[in-house]
Design a protein around this motif. Structure first.
Motif, PDB file in Angstrom:
ATOM      1  N   LYS A   1       0.832  -1.207   0.000  1.00 15.30           N
ATOM      2  CA  LYS A   1       0.000   0.000   0.000  1.00 15.30           C
ATOM      3  C   LYS A   1       0.869   1.261   0.000  1.00 15.30           C
TER       4      LYS A   1
ATOM      5  N   LYS B   1       1.550   3.842  -3.137  1.00 15.88           N
ATOM      6  CA  LYS B   1       1.122   5.221  -2.871  1.00 15.88           C
ATOM      7  C   LYS B   1       2.177   6.227  -3.328  1.00 15.88           C
TER       8      LYS B   1
ATOM      9  N   ALA C   1       0.747   3.163   6.914  1.00 22.42           N
ATOM     10  CA  ALA C   1      -0.361   2.798   6.024  1.00 22.42           C
ATOM     11  C   ALA C   1      -1.728   3.117   6.661  1.00 22.42           C
TER      12      ALA C   1
END
Length: 247
Positions: free
Chosen positions: A26, A30, A244
């Protein structure tokens, strides 16, 4: 420039806390990385190496190189792990293990292409903030011995945590002391290891922390054992899960 990342997920993360791996994906996506995972990967060889089984460790190390050869042969392609312990093993011990191996030609690339998550974000990508990261807590950061002494990582995780919205970060009085895990050390000397865990947890509580954060899950697992046994009012979290959170 497209940066590609091959994930290396340590054995204990894979078996006990796989969510850490998903948090890594994640985060890396990102910040614009192309993320890959080779399901054939196994171990870095550290357990065998630390126990003195060097021929077995060499076999595992050779497999590691084969599993990640794509990253070693391509520009702007890296290997990233949520554990300085495993990274330190590859950087500092593979030269010894693979010196007489057919894989020795990859040693230089290995040392320059494998990174712990925080140092990769800060030192390679030059990022000190994960956009949207939010975690409401009072926290302390625990430096694993591998991160601090093998990989020389100190500033990177603190820079990232300083930019997590809602997080109040405090310093441990005994920040550079071991938590007592030490791989086989905690199995061979459980009483000493428990005493070291107690000192680290009590230090965190003294600072008013709600959570102990680290980049090495093995340390957190050890500390959490003490916390659960003695019912201490504090939690442990891997830094990937913190970065996260909130988005």
């Amino acid at each position: 420039m497209q940066v590609s990342v091959d994930l290396f997920i340590p054995c204990f993360v894979d078996q006990i806390a796989p969510d850490i791996g998903f948090s890594m994906i994640k985060i890396l996506e990102k910040v614009g990385c192309s993320v890959h995972y080779n399901p054939n990967q196994t171990c870095c060889g550290q357990p065998a190496f630390n126990a003195g089984f060097f021929s077995e460790a060499e076999e595992v190390a050779s497999k590691f190189v084969a599993d990640f050869r794509q990253a070693l042969e391509r520009e702007h392609h890296y290997i990233v792990a949520p554990s300085a312990s495993c990274v330190g093993m590859v950087r500092n011990q593979y030269e010894r293990l693979l010196a007489g191996s057919l894989q020795k030609e990859y040693l230089f690339a290995l040392e320059n292409k494998i990174f712990e998550l925080c140092e990769f974000l800060v030192d390679v990508l030059e990022i000190d903030r994960v956009p949207g990261a939010y975690y409401k807590a009072k926290a302390v950061y625990h430096d694993s011995c591998s991160a601090l002494r093998e990989c020389m990582i100190y500033d990177a995780p603190r820079k990232l945590l300083a930019n997590v919205e809602g997080l109040e970060l405090y310093s441990l009085e005994y920040a550079q002391e071991c938590c007592g895990f030490g791989g086989t050390f905690s199995a061979k000397f459980p009483a000493i290891a428990a005493g070291m865990a107690m000192q680290k947890v009590e230090d965190a509580l003294k600072q008013g922390a709600d959570v102990i954060i680290s980049s090495d899950f093995s340390c957190l697992l050890h500390l959490d054992g003490y916390i659960q046994k003695h019912q201490k009012n504090i939690q442990t979290r891997h830094i990937a899960d913190i970065l996260a959170s909130g988005w």
